[in-house]
Design an enzyme around this catalytic site. Sequence first.
Site, mmCIF file in Angstrom:
data_model
loop_
_atom_site.group_PDB
_atom_site.id
_atom_site.type_symbol
_atom_site.label_atom_id
_atom_site.label_comp_id
_atom_site.label_asym_id
_atom_site.label_seq_id
_atom_site.Cartn_x
_atom_site.Cartn_y
_atom_site.Cartn_z
ATOM 1 C CB SER A 141 39.938 41.423 35.929
ATOM 2 O OG SER A 141 39.877 41.892 34.494
ATOM 3 C CE1 TYR A 154 34.509 42.149 36.354
ATOM 4 C CE2 TYR A 154 36.309 43.090 35.116
ATOM 5 C CZ TYR A 154 35.655 41.752 35.709
ATOM 6 O OH TYR A 154 36.228 40.636 35.287
#
Length: 261
Positions: A141, A154
Amino acid sequence: MSAGLDGRLALVTGAGRGIGAAVVTALVEQGARVLATDRTARGIEELAGEHGADRVTARLLDVTDADAVESLADETERTLGPLDVAVNVAGILRPSDVVNLTDEDWAATFAVNSTGVFHVSRAAARRMSGRGRGSIVTVASNAAGIPRAGLAAYAASKAAAVMFTKCLGLEVAGHGVRCNTVSPGSTLTDMQRALWTAGEETASARRVIDGDLASYRTGIPLGRIADPADIADAVVFLASDRARHITMHDLYVDGGATLRA
């Protein structure tokens, strides 16, 4: 230009929907056979039905279970043939500011996003290295490269996955195995939509594109949110012979959102 994936066997985790499903479809379109895995059956079975059982094999897999990963790798090579490509897509997102983040959410996020990548990549690298060829691609990501409020677990787990994949790539380069990461920005998936305000999807999408100064978040210079196929195309490129001299690379596919910070 051919990607050189005809007849090759690829394992894809988190294949039941979103980016994972798009990766399966893109690989099949390039002639690969795909072992599509997920924790739930519905999505991967639909892919097998859509593309045909000779092109897509559906198997349940929890990437946090090391024994299950090794068992599936053994079964795959015994019944389907040598594994040529492994793509780590499985991931979870549990947003929270740090002071309210629970131990369980932190641990679960790392179990899937980091340890799961370790389990699958280790199993693939063990088998690929002995054959002197192979490609491992981890979907990370852009949050791994820039601080994001409410996404500490995350972002940290994805940053760990990126550096792990680079270190693995260094170790196995001499064995002909390439390891790369693709780092998407905002993409039209269920995970993205879960961050939006219910009933305000259009407005929520606009806020993502425009950015939010109050939360120190840039917008998307290209003016659009990615489609899962955009990420899948990058994955297929890095998995293919067209990227034969690329390893330990982190390819951002985010429309310029991080300004490559």
